[in-house]
Design an enzyme around this catalytic site. Structure first.
Site, short mmCIF file in Angstrom:
data_model
loop_
_atom_site.label_atom_id
_atom_site.label_comp_id
_atom_site.label_asym_id
_atom_site.label_seq_id
_atom_site.Cartn_x
_atom_site.Cartn_y
_atom_site.Cartn_z
N HIS A 81 0.91 -1.28 -0.02
CA HIS A 81 0.11 0.04 0.05
C HIS A 81 0.79 1.31 -0.13
CE1 HIS A 81 -4.03 -1.99 1.74
NE2 HIS A 81 -3.35 -2.82 0.82
N GLU B 149 0.99 4.17 1.78
CA GLU B 149 1.38 4.34 3.21
C GLU B 149 2.65 3.44 3.58
OE1 GLU B 149 -1.76 3.73 2.11
OE2 GLU B 149 -3.07 4.87 3.11
N CYS C 81 -2.44 0.20 7.03
CA CYS C 81 -1.61 1.43 7.08
C CYS C 81 -1.83 2.22 8.41
CB CYS C 81 -2.06 2.09 5.69
SG CYS C 81 -1.71 1.42 4.44
N CYS D 233 -6.03 2.34 5.35
CA CYS D 233 -6.80 1.22 5.74
C CYS D 233 -6.23 0.80 7.06
CB CYS D 233 -6.78 0.29 4.69
SG CYS D 233 -5.01 -0.59 4.72
ZN LIG Z 1 -3.59 0.43 3.20
#
Ligand SMILES: [Zn+2]
Length: 155
Positions: free
Chosen positions: A52, A54, A85, A82
């Protein structure tokens, strides 16, 4: 740069990443006025479900700063982080998180961010992944070793 300017930069990275074959997410790690790292979603190109934006930005920032702690840093995300993250920001001991779009915007684009947040509000028996606490002899042995280790690097 102020928060709004950093957010615009993260959103621009996310938009460009779609054109580059990644997911529509971008993130920055900022310390003071300094941009430390830029991450974009690389899940499908790298076959890594944890890539992801992040997480990518946090990993890169830690390598650049040669630390596993990002206290004093700001995480700037094109979309609400999310649970993965957000947890990464917690583990990195970051000071602050800001984001542009939210989990509902992501859901409209077909992403599971909102659904995964909702998982944590439902009983574990109803989760889409089966999670079982089985315990067992020796389950806490690693922690005994950890507690006994004199030269451990705590994090
Ligand atoms: Zn994420």
């Amino acid at each position: 740069m102020d928060d709004k300017a950093w957010l615009e930069r993260a959103v621009a990275a996310a938009a460009q990443n779609v054109l580059d074959g990644g997911g529509p997410f971008g993130a920055l790690v900022v310390k003071g006025d300094e941009l430390i790292s830029v991450g974009v979603n690389r899940v499908t190109p790298t076959l890594d479900p944890t890539a992801h934006a992040e997480v990518v930005a946090i990993r890169d920032a830690c390598q650049k700063l040669q630390t596993f702690k990002l206290d004093g840093c700001l995480l700037v995300a094109s979309c609400e982080p999310c649970p993965l993250c957000l947890s990464a920001a917690l583990w990195a001991r970051m000071d602050r998180v800001i984001f542009a779009a939210d989990r509902h915007d992501a859901a409209e684009a077909g992403f599971d961010d909102r659904a995964f947040y909702e998982v944590f509000t439902t009983p574990v028996e109803q989760w889409p992944v089966q999670v079982q606490h089985l315990g067992g002899p020796g389950a806490t042995l690693p922690f005994q070793h950890w507690n006994d280790k004199a030269d451990k690097v705590e994090y």
